[in-house]
Design an enzyme around this catalytic site. Structure first.
Site, short mmCIF file in Angstrom:
data_model
loop_
_atom_site.label_atom_id
_atom_site.label_comp_id
_atom_site.label_asym_id
_atom_site.label_seq_id
_atom_site.Cartn_x
_atom_site.Cartn_y
_atom_site.Cartn_z
N ARG A 126 0.93 -1.08 0.30
CA ARG A 126 -0.11 -0.04 -0.18
C ARG A 126 0.86 1.29 -0.08
O ARG A 126 0.24 2.45 0.34
CB ARG A 126 -0.93 0.03 1.21
CG ARG A 126 -1.89 -1.14 0.93
CD ARG A 126 -2.96 -0.93 1.96
NE ARG A 126 -4.00 -2.14 2.00
CZ ARG A 126 -3.67 -3.21 2.72
NH1 ARG A 126 -2.64 -3.31 3.32
NH2 ARG A 126 -4.44 -4.58 2.52
N LYS A 140 2.22 11.34 -11.70
CA LYS A 140 1.60 10.45 -12.32
C LYS A 140 2.27 9.13 -12.76
O LYS A 140 3.24 8.98 -13.26
CB LYS A 140 1.01 10.88 -13.75
CG LYS A 140 -0.30 11.90 -13.65
CD LYS A 140 -0.62 12.11 -15.27
CE LYS A 140 -1.40 13.13 -15.44
NZ LYS A 140 -1.96 13.28 -16.85
N GLU A 194 8.86 17.98 -26.44
CA GLU A 194 8.13 18.50 -25.06
C GLU A 194 8.89 19.51 -24.82
O GLU A 194 8.17 20.28 -24.10
CB GLU A 194 8.37 17.16 -24.42
CG GLU A 194 7.77 15.79 -24.65
CD GLU A 194 6.27 15.78 -24.66
OE1 GLU A 194 5.57 16.74 -24.09
OE2 GLU A 194 5.71 14.88 -25.16
N GLU A 251 -5.07 17.17 -12.34
CA GLU A 251 -5.61 17.61 -13.76
C GLU A 251 -6.99 18.01 -13.68
O GLU A 251 -7.74 17.63 -14.56
CB GLU A 251 -5.12 16.35 -14.61
CG GLU A 251 -5.13 16.61 -16.11
CD GLU A 251 -4.80 15.77 -16.96
OE1 GLU A 251 -4.83 14.64 -16.83
OE2 GLU A 251 -4.15 16.11 -18.05
N ARG A 304 -3.51 21.98 -15.66
CA ARG A 304 -2.58 20.88 -16.26
C ARG A 304 -2.93 20.47 -17.78
O ARG A 304 -1.83 20.17 -18.27
CB ARG A 304 -2.83 19.75 -15.25
CG ARG A 304 -1.61 18.54 -15.24
CD ARG A 304 -1.32 17.80 -14.04
NE ARG A 304 -0.58 16.86 -14.34
CZ ARG A 304 0.06 16.01 -13.51
NH1 ARG A 304 -0.20 16.09 -12.42
NH2 ARG A 304 0.95 15.23 -13.96
N ASN A 323 -0.98 19.32 -22.45
CA ASN A 323 -1.40 18.58 -23.71
C ASN A 323 -1.46 19.35 -24.97
O ASN A 323 -1.91 18.82 -26.09
CB ASN A 323 -2.99 18.00 -23.31
CG ASN A 323 -3.09 16.97 -22.40
OD1 ASN A 323 -2.05 16.07 -22.24
ND2 ASN A 323 -3.89 17.15 -21.35
N HIS A 348 -1.01 17.47 -28.09
CA HIS A 348 -1.16 15.94 -27.79
C HIS A 348 -2.59 15.66 -28.41
O HIS A 348 -2.69 14.24 -28.76
CB HIS A 348 -1.25 15.92 -26.36
CG HIS A 348 0.26 15.79 -25.80
ND1 HIS A 348 1.19 16.82 -25.98
CD2 HIS A 348 1.00 14.84 -25.38
CE1 HIS A 348 2.39 16.49 -25.55
NE2 HIS A 348 2.34 15.16 -25.19
N HIS A 366 -2.08 12.24 -30.34
CA HIS A 366 -2.58 10.82 -29.81
C HIS A 366 -3.41 10.17 -31.15
O HIS A 366 -3.39 9.15 -31.47
CB HIS A 366 -3.54 11.32 -28.65
CG HIS A 366 -3.00 11.27 -27.50
ND1 HIS A 366 -3.21 12.06 -26.48
CD2 HIS A 366 -1.54 10.87 -27.04
CE1 HIS A 366 -2.50 12.04 -25.63
NE2 HIS A 366 -1.31 11.65 -25.76
N HIS A 419 6.63 8.87 -29.72
CA HIS A 419 5.58 9.93 -29.30
C HIS A 419 5.87 11.28 -29.34
O HIS A 419 5.19 12.11 -29.75
CB HIS A 419 5.54 9.53 -27.66
CG HIS A 419 4.62 10.66 -26.86
ND1 HIS A 419 3.36 10.77 -27.24
CD2 HIS A 419 4.79 11.63 -25.89
CE1 HIS A 419 2.67 11.62 -26.33
NE2 HIS A 419 3.71 12.58 -25.67
#
Ligand SMILES: NC(=O)c1ccc[n+]([C@@H]2O[C@H](COP(=O)([O-])OP(=O)(O)OC[C@H]3O[C@@H](n4cnc5c(N)ncnc54)[C@H](O)[C@@H]3O)[C@@H](O)[C@H]2O)c1
Ligand SMILES: [Zn+2]
Length: 381
Positions: free
Chosen positions: A125, A147, A189, A241, A245, A249, A252, A256, A269
């Site tokens: 945990r 993340k 990026e 997010e 945030r 993107n 993106h 994607h 990517h």
């Protein structure tokens, strides 16, 4: 060796703040910074054979003096970023005696960071985590913000957790051994941070792109540090997010769609993000937001990263449908992050399908022209 004085960047997280240290040669003194975190019953460094070949010697010497240190290696491709690998690592940790007071250190690119981060979030945990990112993407993006997660056969990053590390150690020197395509993809990026948040960083990249492509240490350190500061600032204001945030993107939504319609095989990517940002710049102009001069600068800078795999032979309507399927749509509407001017960005859901499809149809030809003519409507007529 003279100790380096790293830059220290603070990140706010609900579960407690943490620091990103960034400096050339930092890994050779990693142990000193780990000791400042307190005592651990055992320390488990998780990496891949490839990454360890690149950074193992330096990091091992930096970790001399860390008691009860275990090094575990597992392969690190996107194909192994899954729950089977999480299970295999967790079982290995049990066998190595890792308990609740152990520390995990993730050493590698975004794949290692995401997988090990998720193991740290769920093993017993939750156990302490330190990230040591070794790619441009991992240093400026995935290691900062908390993340973590893995892919399912149904899609990318579908199982995961927000789990901030206790510390992030960023040594831009390790980028020297990065394969060219990975390095250049990561630069997309970095350019993104300039577009969405810092016109000065953007101008710096315009001035220093040749040095950066030669991996000149001072230029690398500056661009990495500044990018981390921007990401840290954004995620400190919006960890989960819910709003701001989203600007991360930029490019993106297009990226994607390019990646998913080509089954993640054609583009690295960052290469898809590079195409995506140029399309977002055009779409920003079409939607009467991004000034023509900024669009031309964005396209010119992105193109200096180097040649990209060509635009796919996929119809604009199919690409638009892929954008719809992306998890970043809200209430059925495709949202685009657009830049009203260099250094600023926000998310818009009022972009018409017609404008987006028009960019998908004519954007790639415009982008590839020596001098970009911007008015898609006139071309269309
Ligand atoms: N968690 C987040 O917020 C976040 C953000 C962005 C990306 N990601 C994830 O990150 C992953 C992509 O990460 P990536 O681009 O770092 O790719 P990656 O982790 O697959 O690494 C790319 C390749 O470079 C090698 N490598 C790593 N460091 C090296 C070094 N210093 N020298 C030589 N080779 C080295 C690796 O072995 C690998 O083969 C994706 O799974 C993506 O979903 C996560
Ligand atoms: Zn990205």
């Amino acid at each position: 060796m003279k100790p380096v004085k790293p830059h220290s960047i603070r990140v706010r997280a609900a579960s407690g703040d943490y620091v990103v240290l960034c400096g050339q040669g930092l890994l050779a003194q990693a142990g000193r910074h780990l000791l400042e975190l307190g005592r651990f019953s055992s320390v488990h460094l998780l990496t891949s054979p490839k990454v360890w070949r690149a950074v193992g010697a330096k990091l091992s010497s930096g970790l001399r003096g860390i008691a009860n240190l275990h090094v575990h290696k597992f392969p690190d491709g996107e194909a192994v970023k899954n729950l089977r690998t999480v299970e295999a690592i967790a079982r290995r940790l049990v066998r190595a005696g890792a308990d609740r007071h152990s520390l995990l250190i993730a050493v590698g690119g975004g794949v290692v960071g995401d997988v090990v981060g998720f193991v740290a979030a769920s093993y017993l945990r939750g156990v302490a985590l330190v990230q040591v990112p070794t790619t441009v993407v991992a240093q400026v993006d995935s290691a900062v913000g908390g993340k973590t997660g893995v892919n399912l056969p149904e899609g990318k990053n579908l199982v995961g957790a927000f789990y901030p590390p206790r510390l992030v150690l960023v040594d831009p020197e390790v980028l020297k051994s990065l394969p060219k395509r990975e390095f250049r993809g990561g630069l997309a990026e970095v350019i993104k941070y300039g577009v969405i948040s810092d016109a000065r960083l953007f101008a710096y990249l315009e001035g220093k792109m040749d040095d950066i492509l030669r991996r000149e240490p001072a230029a690398l350190e500056h661009m990495i540090r500044r990018s981390i500061e921007i990401k840290a600032d954004v995620v400190s204001k919006d960890e989960k997010e819910s709003g701001l945030r989203e600007i991360l993107n930029y490019g993106h939504t297009f990226a994607h769609a390019l990646e998913s319609t080509t089954n993640y095989r054609k583009y690295q990517h960052g290469e898809a993000v590079a195409w995506g940002m140029m399309c977002a710049a055009l779409l920003g102009h079409e939607s009467a937001r991004t000034p023509a001069d900024d669009v031309a600068r964005i396209i010119a800078l992105v193109r200096r990263i180097g040649p990209l795999p060509p635009w796919p032979k996929v119809s604009p309507t199919k690409l638009f449908a892929a954008m719809h399927a992306d998890k970043k749509t809200k209430f059925g509407k495709v949202r685009f992050v657009l830049s009203p001017r260099l250094g600023q960005a926000r998310s818009f859901d009022g972009v018409t399908e017609q404008k987006a499809v028009s960019v998908l149809r004519f954007g790639p030809q415009l982008i590839l022209r020596p001098s970009t003519r911007l008015n898609l409507k006139k071309r269309h007529a």
